[in-house]
Scaffold this motif. Structure first.
Motif, PDB file in Angstrom:
ATOM      1  N   LEU A 293       7.698 -31.104  26.157  1.00  0.00           N
ATOM      2  CA  LEU A 293       8.161 -32.003  27.207  1.00  0.00           C
ATOM      3  C   LEU A 293       9.432 -31.505  27.885  1.00  0.00           C
ATOM      4  O   LEU A 293       9.597 -31.619  29.099  1.00  0.00           O
ATOM      5  N   GLN A 294      10.332 -30.934  27.110  1.00  0.00           N
ATOM      6  CA  GLN A 294      11.632 -30.548  27.643  1.00  0.00           C
ATOM      7  C   GLN A 294      11.604 -29.215  28.383  1.00  0.00           C
ATOM      8  O   GLN A 294      12.520 -28.926  29.155  1.00  0.00           O
ATOM      9  N   GLN A 295      10.568 -28.419  28.170  1.00  0.00           N
ATOM     10  CA  GLN A 295      10.528 -27.083  28.749  1.00  0.00           C
ATOM     11  C   GLN A 295       9.556 -26.979  29.922  1.00  0.00           C
ATOM     12  O   GLN A 295       8.583 -27.731  30.021  1.00  0.00           O
ATOM     13  N   ASP A 296       9.835 -26.015  30.797  1.00  0.00           N
ATOM     14  CA  ASP A 296       8.881 -25.652  31.837  1.00  0.00           C
ATOM     15  C   ASP A 296       7.701 -24.947  31.179  1.00  0.00           C
ATOM     16  O   ASP A 296       7.891 -24.062  30.328  1.00  0.00           O
ATOM     17  N   ARG A 312      -0.394 -21.031  41.468  1.00  0.00           N
ATOM     18  CA  ARG A 312      -0.092 -21.133  40.040  1.00  0.00           C
ATOM     19  C   ARG A 312       0.634 -22.448  39.785  1.00  0.00           C
ATOM     20  O   ARG A 312       1.621 -22.770  40.459  1.00  0.00           O
ATOM     21  N   PHE A 313       0.159 -23.179  38.796  1.00  0.00           N
ATOM     22  CA  PHE A 313       0.710 -24.493  38.497  1.00  0.00           C
ATOM     23  C   PHE A 313       1.765 -24.400  37.395  1.00  0.00           C
ATOM     24  O   PHE A 313       1.651 -23.596  36.467  1.00  0.00           O
ATOM     25  N   MET A 314       2.773 -25.237  37.514  1.00  0.00           N
ATOM     26  CA  MET A 314       3.789 -25.340  36.471  1.00  0.00           C
ATOM     27  C   MET A 314       4.145 -26.807  36.269  1.00  0.00           C
ATOM     28  O   MET A 314       4.306 -27.560  37.236  1.00  0.00           O
ATOM     29  N   GLU A 315       4.227 -27.215  35.001  1.00  0.00           N
ATOM     30  CA  GLU A 315       4.743 -28.534  34.660  1.00  0.00           C
ATOM     31  C   GLU A 315       6.222 -28.368  34.340  1.00  0.00           C
ATOM     32  O   GLU A 315       6.588 -27.683  33.379  1.00  0.00           O
ATOM     33  N   GLN A 316       7.063 -28.974  35.152  1.00  0.00           N
ATOM     34  CA  GLN A 316       8.503 -28.803  34.988  1.00  0.00           C
ATOM     35  C   GLN A 316       9.008 -29.619  33.805  1.00  0.00           C
ATOM     36  O   GLN A 316       8.573 -30.757  33.582  1.00  0.00           O
ATOM     37  N   GLY A 317       9.909 -29.031  33.042  1.00  0.00           N
ATOM     38  CA  GLY A 317      10.440 -29.703  31.876  1.00  0.00           C
ATOM     39  C   GLY A 317      11.341 -30.878  32.222  1.00  0.00           C
ATOM     40  O   GLY A 317      11.949 -30.932  33.288  1.00  0.00           O
ATOM     41  N   ILE A 318      11.423 -31.822  31.289  1.00  0.00           N
ATOM     42  CA  ILE A 318      12.323 -32.971  31.404  1.00  0.00           C
ATOM     43  C   ILE A 318      13.385 -32.785  30.322  1.00  0.00           C
ATOM     44  O   ILE A 318      13.123 -33.062  29.142  1.00  0.00           O
ATOM     45  N   GLN A 326       6.070 -39.506  28.044  1.00  0.00           N
ATOM     46  CA  GLN A 326       4.663 -39.157  28.175  1.00  0.00           C
ATOM     47  C   GLN A 326       4.500 -37.852  28.950  1.00  0.00           C
ATOM     48  O   GLN A 326       5.307 -37.533  29.831  1.00  0.00           O
ATOM     49  N   ALA A 327       3.455 -37.114  28.632  1.00  0.00           N
ATOM     50  CA  ALA A 327       3.206 -35.829  29.294  1.00  0.00           C
ATOM     51  C   ALA A 327       3.061 -35.998  30.799  1.00  0.00           C
ATOM     52  O   ALA A 327       3.466 -35.131  31.574  1.00  0.00           O
ATOM     53  N   LYS A 328       2.491 -37.116  31.230  1.00  0.00           N
ATOM     54  CA  LYS A 328       2.255 -37.328  32.654  1.00  0.00           C
ATOM     55  C   LYS A 328       3.542 -37.532  33.443  1.00  0.00           C
ATOM     56  O   LYS A 328       3.516 -37.581  34.674  1.00  0.00           O
ATOM     57  N   GLU A 329       4.674 -37.623  32.758  1.00  0.00           N
ATOM     58  CA  GLU A 329       5.954 -37.762  33.449  1.00  0.00           C
ATOM     59  C   GLU A 329       6.509 -36.418  33.913  1.00  0.00           C
ATOM     60  O   GLU A 329       7.459 -36.380  34.697  1.00  0.00           O
TER      61      GLU A 329
END
Length: 392
Positions: A293-296, A312-318, A326-329
């Motif tokens: 969750l905390q990492q890109d 290219r997709f990236m989920e940015q860390g919180i 939640q992951a969707k955040e």
């Protein structure tokens, strides 16, 4: 992640060694990239669903079974069916329904590749096998990947298919991208191969592509599929491109070989990615979850043949995420590159509460991404928004 995988009966804990080393994967170009383009939502598409079907299907594939007709297919795990819709008119065509038992039984379809209506390859997850069927749901052949050896999981991939992690056809070879769902000892880094190649003519199976030692060797602790899933794409020249969640680079290989070349494909805002600072054995699931969750983390890599670009997709860390997050955040960023992987820009589209990025694909109209309509309480539609490239 609440996903069931086969684990070896031989204790994994006895095969991993304690280490204080942590993978530190820096983004050397962070803050230095110059954007010239962005993605903008310009249109939408709404597919009306029947009462047995919910949005966010786990797997989709676009096909052209009839010349000139683009067919959107997707898997409904609730009734074990593959649905077919006319992409242009949004009209329902039919569904292919699989029985659980009997000579045509498939216990749990978890992905597929439609070569044509006579050759549909369905992954049967519980039995770890690929089943060849036709459009009448009749089973024609089976290819098993499981040899029942006690240490099978240490040397063979497992599979978690999605629209953006699909089976891909390279000529007469079907390539199944897999992964190891746990950290493994450094002694196996050059032995475990995560892709399965099937000769569609002979049924012969080969395993290729080891995890890059720089990312996953040295007993680094990643310990979950969110860090180890390799997302594939086929280049216009027939090479396979892998996007690893923990790397700012892409890894490029020729089908049937194990050598890589690397190319930078990072985000301008991505930070250093680190493995879990703890020995592999007995890592608490809460620690793995918070690290993710905390990492890109990078994910899908898609090639758009109409615009000759890569997404290219990236989920940015919180950074302040906790076990309650939640992951969707996590915010979703899409990096845009030309055919030679030159950076063109990137676009933040929102969070996973609005976008199911796993259901993304390119068409002549643009980049299609499933949109989660939180106002549609009846869940009657499968919604897509279509993005086009615009100059800044």
């Amino acid at each position: 992640m609440k996903i069931c995988f086969i684990y070896t009966s031989l204790s994994i804990a006895m095969l991993v060694s304690c280490t204080d080393r942590v993978a530190t994967i820096k983004n050397e170009k962070a803050g230095k990239l110059v954007a010239t383009h962005q993605l903008t939502a310009v249109a939408e598409k709404r597919i009306f669903l029947d009462d047995d079907t919910a949005p966010q299907p786990p797997y989709m594939q676009m096909i052209e079974d009839v010349p000139g007709m683009r067919i959107l297919t997707f898997l409904n795990p609730h009734n074990q069916s593959v649905y077919l819709y006319d992409y242009d008119t949004e009209r329902y065509i039919k569904k292919i329904s699989y029985e659980k038992e009997g000579p045509d039984g498939i216990l749990n379809p978890a992905g597929y590749y439609i070569k044509n209506m006579d050759s549909i390859y369905v992954y049967n997850m519980p039995l770890i096998e690929l089943v060849l069927t036709d459009s009448a749901a009749h089973v024609k052949d089976k290819i098993s990947f499981y040899n029942k050896e006690p240490d099978w999981a240490l040397y063979n991939p497992q599979y978690l298919f999605s629209t953006t992690c699909p089976m891909i056809n390279t000529g007469n070879r079907l390539v199944l991208p897999g992964m190891v769902p746990f950290s493994f000892p450094d002694t196996l880094i050059d032995k475990f191969r995560f892709t399965t190649h099937i000769d569609l003519g002979t049924g012969r199976i080969e395993y290729h592509n080891t995890y890059p030692e720089k990312l996953y060797g040295h007993n680094y602790n990643w310990n979950d599929v969110v860090f180890t899933q390799a997302y594939p794409a086929l280049s216009p020249t027939g090479e396979i491109i892998f996007s690893f969640p923990v790397s700012h680079n892409l890894y490029v290989t020729k089908p049937g070989t194990d050598d890589y070349t690397t190319v930078y494909a990072g985000s301008n805002v991505a930070r250093t990615i680190r493995s879990i600072d703890r020995e592999q054995r007995g890592t608490p699931s809460e620690l793995i979850w918070v690290s993710y969750l905390q990492q890109d983390t990078y994910s899908a890599i898609l090639y758009d043949p109409w615009r000759h670009v890569y997404y290219r997709f990236m989920e940015q860390g919180i950074p302040d995420a906790t076990t309650a997050t939640q992951a969707k955040e996590k915010p979703i960023i899409i990096i845009l590159m030309d055919e030679l992987f030159n950076y063109m820009g990137e676009t933040a589209i929102g969070t996973g509460s609005e976008w199911n990025w796993k259901n993304s694909f390119a068409t002549e109209e643009g980049l299609n991404i499933e949109y989660i309509d939180n106002k549609d309480l009846d869940e009657a539609y499968l919604n897509f928004k279509i993005f086009k490239i615009q100059s800044l």
